[in-house]
Design a protein around this motif. Structure first.
Motif, PDB file in Angstrom:
ATOM      1  N   ASN A   1       1.240  -1.203  -0.224  1.00 49.08           N
ATOM      2  CA  ASN A   1      -0.466   0.202   0.270  1.00 49.08           C
ATOM      3  C   ASN A   1       0.847   1.356  -0.122  1.00 49.08           C
ATOM      4  O   ASN A   1       0.384   2.057  -0.193  1.00 49.08           O
ATOM      5  N   HIS A   2       2.578   1.030  -0.344  1.00 43.84           N
ATOM      6  CA  HIS A   2       3.088   2.699  -0.185  1.00 43.84           C
ATOM      7  C   HIS A   2       3.549   2.396  -1.569  1.00 43.84           C
ATOM      8  O   HIS A   2       3.800   3.606  -1.832  1.00 43.84           O
ATOM      9  N   ILE A   3       4.636   1.257  -1.594  1.00 46.32           N
ATOM     10  CA  ILE A   3       5.402   1.168  -2.404  1.00 46.32           C
ATOM     11  C   ILE A   3       4.738   2.261  -3.882  1.00 46.32           C
ATOM     12  O   ILE A   3       4.104   2.376  -4.517  1.00 46.32           O
ATOM     13  N   MET A   4       5.601   2.578  -4.415  1.00 44.70           N
ATOM     14  CA  MET A   4       5.908   3.623  -5.788  1.00 44.70           C
ATOM     15  C   MET A   4       6.086   3.147  -6.901  1.00 44.70           C
ATOM     16  O   MET A   4       7.252   3.854  -7.270  1.00 44.70           O
ATOM     17  N   ARG A   5       5.593   2.036  -7.788  1.00 43.23           N
ATOM     18  CA  ARG A   5       6.356   1.530  -8.867  1.00 43.23           C
ATOM     19  C   ARG A   5       6.616   2.331  -9.875  1.00 43.23           C
ATOM     20  O   ARG A   5       5.699   2.681 -10.033  1.00 43.23           O
ATOM     21  N   GLU A   6       7.419   2.749 -10.249  1.00 43.37           N
ATOM     22  CA  GLU A   6       7.540   3.631 -11.702  1.00 43.37           C
ATOM     23  C   GLU A   6       6.733   3.665 -12.819  1.00 43.37           C
ATOM     24  O   GLU A   6       6.297   5.052 -12.793  1.00 43.37           O
ATOM     25  N   SER A   7       6.168   2.705 -13.317  1.00 45.74           N
ATOM     26  CA  SER A   7       5.364   3.152 -14.621  1.00 45.74           C
ATOM     27  C   SER A   7       3.722   3.388 -13.681  1.00 45.74           C
ATOM     28  O   SER A   7       3.089   3.913 -14.987  1.00 45.74           O
ATOM     29  N   LEU A   8       3.832   2.607 -11.861  1.00 49.32           N
ATOM     30  CA  LEU A   8       2.087   3.616 -11.852  1.00 49.32           C
ATOM     31  C   LEU A   8       2.524   4.397 -11.965  1.00 49.32           C
ATOM     32  O   LEU A   8       0.795   5.985 -11.969  1.00 49.32           O
ATOM     33  N   ALA A   9       3.519   5.012 -11.016  1.00 54.78           N
ATOM     34  CA  ALA A   9       3.364   6.724 -10.640  1.00 54.78           C
ATOM     35  C   ALA A   9       3.556   7.498 -11.939  1.00 54.78           C
ATOM     36  O   ALA A   9       2.581   8.493 -11.451  1.00 54.78           O
ATOM     37  N   LEU A  10       3.952   7.187 -13.145  1.00 56.51           N
ATOM     38  CA  LEU A  10       3.840   7.721 -14.362  1.00 56.51           C
ATOM     39  C   LEU A  10       2.553   7.412 -15.024  1.00 56.51           C
ATOM     40  O   LEU A  10       1.809   9.125 -15.508  1.00 56.51           O
ATOM     41  N   GLN A  11       1.563   6.391 -14.587  1.00 54.00           N
ATOM     42  CA  GLN A  11       0.645   6.436 -15.543  1.00 54.00           C
ATOM     43  C   GLN A  11      -0.442   7.489 -14.297  1.00 54.00           C
ATOM     44  O   GLN A  11      -1.388   8.322 -14.666  1.00 54.00           O
ATOM     45  N   GLN A  12       0.070   7.850 -12.928  1.00 53.29           N
ATOM     46  CA  GLN A  12      -1.270   8.484 -11.896  1.00 53.29           C
ATOM     47  C   GLN A  12      -0.362  10.033 -12.324  1.00 53.29           C
ATOM     48  O   GLN A  12      -1.939  10.989 -12.422  1.00 53.29           O
ATOM     49  N   LEU A  13       0.790  10.498 -12.812  1.00 50.73           N
ATOM     50  CA  LEU A  13       0.016  11.921 -12.930  1.00 50.73           C
ATOM     51  C   LEU A  13      -0.383  11.990 -14.351  1.00 50.73           C
ATOM     52  O   LEU A  13      -0.896  13.349 -14.473  1.00 50.73           O
ATOM     53  N   ALA A  14      -0.063  11.359 -15.322  1.00 51.83           N
ATOM     54  CA  ALA A  14      -0.416  11.258 -16.537  1.00 51.83           C
ATOM     55  C   ALA A  14      -2.357  11.865 -16.474  1.00 51.83           C
ATOM     56  O   ALA A  14      -3.170  12.057 -16.494  1.00 51.83           O
ATOM     57  N   ALA A  15      -2.679  10.468 -15.447  1.00 46.19           N
ATOM     58  CA  ALA A  15      -4.004  10.800 -15.437  1.00 46.19           C
ATOM     59  C   ALA A  15      -4.584  12.010 -14.996  1.00 46.19           C
ATOM     60  O   ALA A  15      -5.823  11.998 -14.896  1.00 46.19           O
ATOM     61  N   VAL A  16      -3.996  12.820 -13.735  1.00 46.91           N
ATOM     62  CA  VAL A  16      -4.767  13.974 -13.486  1.00 46.91           C
ATOM     63  C   VAL A  16      -4.522  15.249 -14.692  1.00 46.91           C
ATOM     64  O   VAL A  16      -5.057  16.238 -14.507  1.00 46.91           O
ATOM     65  N   GLY A  17      -3.671  15.217 -15.681  1.00 51.15           N
ATOM     66  CA  GLY A  17      -3.600  15.521 -16.825  1.00 51.15           C
ATOM     67  C   GLY A  17      -2.070  16.332 -16.915  1.00 51.15           C
ATOM     68  O   GLY A  17      -2.100  17.362 -17.669  1.00 51.15           O
ATOM     69  N   PHE A  18      -1.585  15.881 -16.239  1.00 48.94           N
ATOM     70  CA  PHE A  18       0.065  16.230 -16.467  1.00 48.94           C
ATOM     71  C   PHE A  18       0.295  15.645 -17.953  1.00 48.94           C
ATOM     72  O   PHE A  18       0.605  14.812 -18.448  1.00 48.94           O
ATOM     73  N   ALA A  19       1.748  16.965 -18.696  1.00 45.38           N
ATOM     74  CA  ALA A  19       2.191  16.370 -19.228  1.00 45.38           C
ATOM     75  C   ALA A  19       3.685  16.355 -19.597  1.00 45.38           C
ATOM     76  O   ALA A  19       4.064  16.682 -17.918  1.00 45.38           O
ATOM     77  N   GLY A  20       4.606  16.418 -21.126  1.00 48.33           N
ATOM     78  CA  GLY A  20       5.432  15.906 -20.627  1.00 48.33           C
ATOM     79  C   GLY A  20       6.412  15.235 -19.388  1.00 48.33           C
ATOM     80  O   GLY A  20       6.825  15.954 -19.109  1.00 48.33           O
ATOM     81  N   ILE A  21       5.842  14.288 -18.941  1.00 50.60           N
ATOM     82  CA  ILE A  21       6.335  13.383 -17.799  1.00 50.60           C
ATOM     83  C   ILE A  21       7.393  12.723 -18.025  1.00 50.60           C
ATOM     84  O   ILE A  21       7.112  11.610 -19.358  1.00 50.60           O
ATOM     85  N   HIS A  22       8.536  12.879 -17.453  1.00 46.13           N
ATOM     86  CA  HIS A  22      10.087  12.360 -18.119  1.00 46.13           C
ATOM     87  C   HIS A  22      10.444  11.427 -16.491  1.00 46.13           C
ATOM     88  O   HIS A  22      10.517  12.806 -15.486  1.00 46.13           O
ATOM     89  N   LEU A  23      11.450  10.828 -16.629  1.00 41.14           N
ATOM     90  CA  LEU A  23      12.547  10.026 -15.773  1.00 41.14           C
ATOM     91  C   LEU A  23      13.491   9.982 -16.361  1.00 41.14           C
ATOM     92  O   LEU A  23      13.520   9.511 -16.883  1.00 41.14           O
ATOM     93  N   SER A  24      14.320  10.465 -14.790  1.00 41.58           N
ATOM     94  CA  SER A  24      15.794  10.284 -15.424  1.00 41.58           C
ATOM     95  C   SER A  24      16.360   9.872 -14.512  1.00 41.58           C
ATOM     96  O   SER A  24      16.059   9.810 -12.661  1.00 41.58           O
ATOM     97  N   ASN A  25      17.801   9.809 -14.656  1.00 41.45           N
ATOM     98  CA  ASN A  25      19.036  10.193 -13.886  1.00 41.45           C
ATOM     99  C   ASN A  25      18.823   8.728 -12.574  1.00 41.45           C
ATOM    100  O   ASN A  25      18.701   8.719 -11.128  1.00 41.45           O
ATOM    101  N   ARG A  26      18.061   7.770 -13.077  1.00 39.01           N
ATOM    102  CA  ARG A  26      18.068   6.380 -12.613  1.00 39.01           C
ATOM    103  C   ARG A  26      19.432   6.095 -12.319  1.00 39.01           C
ATOM    104  O   ARG A  26      20.285   6.096 -12.834  1.00 39.01           O
ATOM    105  N   SER A  27      19.119   5.357 -10.710  1.00 32.92           N
ATOM    106  CA  SER A  27      20.766   5.320 -10.093  1.00 32.92           C
ATOM    107  C   SER A  27      20.093   4.672  -8.703  1.00 32.92           C
ATOM    108  O   SER A  27      19.394   4.745  -7.696  1.00 32.92           O
ATOM    109  N   GLU A  28      19.814   2.905  -8.548  1.00 27.73           N
ATOM    110  CA  GLU A  28      19.172   2.055  -8.221  1.00 27.73           C
ATOM    111  C   GLU A  28      17.592   2.077  -7.918  1.00 27.73           C
ATOM    112  O   GLU A  28      16.984   2.939  -8.965  1.00 27.73           O
TER     113      GLU A  28
END
Length: 245
Positions: free
Chosen positions: A207-234
């Protein structure tokens, strides 16, 4: 008024008092705070007013300082409902507060955002805060972030974004746990080790873990655009998103 939330006491004890150990336990987190500050400083201003920034989960001021150091023309509201940690930040950042560039809010993230007007904020920034929230509460916070941002406003979040590859994520987390045990047993901080392990189990819970794909989908669902994940390290990554004009 501060609203009670399920995670209110998470940083009120040993972790909050010794949070500076984070620099040793998770050096990548310190770098992520620097990246958040640098990204905020690059946000284009649309008028001659100071950049209006809200920071969620200011903690002891690690990311707050990175934001303030990266840009001079700013009005920053740092939100954190844990007085132990915010007290440390206030001591360290008195100079900016005295200049009127920094203010503090002791409300929880959702309550603080709900008090802000629609389209009133240039940037909402955070580091290692949203992953602490239960999923339902996090969804509400993200919706409020979108509401308070101006058109073309930006959300900047450096955080624990769990890998979609569960096996790889598990191996990465095991390496992280090993580092905690090695450093904290050597420092004879077994109480802090216990608290960090309890906290990590919370981070990794369903009920806490913030999985990458679902987290980005969550942003898109409320209306965000230009969503970008970068600087991944571990498990660490920087996410940016914009509210459309």
């Amino acid at each position: 008024m501060t609203t009670a939330t399920p995670y209110d006491a998470m940083f009120s004890g040993v972790i909050g008092q010794d949070y500076e150990m984070l620099k040793l336990l998770a050096p990548l987190a310190v770098e992520m705070s620097r990246l958040v500050g640098a990204t905020v400083s690059q946000h284009p201003k649309t008028d001659d007013k100071p950049l209006n920034v809200v920071e969620l989960g200011g903690g002891t001021g690690i990311t707050t300082l990175s934001i303030l150091a990266a840009t001079d023309d700013i009005q920053l509201l740092s939100v954190d409902n844990e007085p132990v940690m915010q007290g440390q930040a206030q001591k360290k950042l008195q100079a900016w507060q005295a200049q009127g560039k920094l203010a503090f809010c002791l409300d929880d993230a959702l309550s603080a955002l709900q008090q802000l007007a629609d389209g009133s904020v240039d940037v909402v920034a955070s580091a290692y805060t949203l992953h602490n929230f239960p999923n339902g509460y996090r969804q509400q916070v993200i919706s409020e972030i979108f509401r308070v941002l101006k058109p073309a406003g930006q959300f900047v979040n450096g955080d624990r974004y769990a890998l979609d590859d569960i096996d790889q994520h598990t191996r990465t987390t095991q390496t992280e746990v090993g580092r905690y045990f090695r450093l904290l047993t050597a420092a004879n901080k077994l109480d802090l080790l216990e608290h960090w392990m309890v906290h990590l189990f919370s981070d990794e819970s369903e009920n806490h873990i913030m999985r990458e794909s679902l987290a980005l989908q969550q942003l898109a669902a409320v209306g965000f655009a230009g969503i970008h994940l970068s600087n991944r390290s571990e498990v660490n990554a920087l996410v940016t998103a914009y509210k459309p004009r």
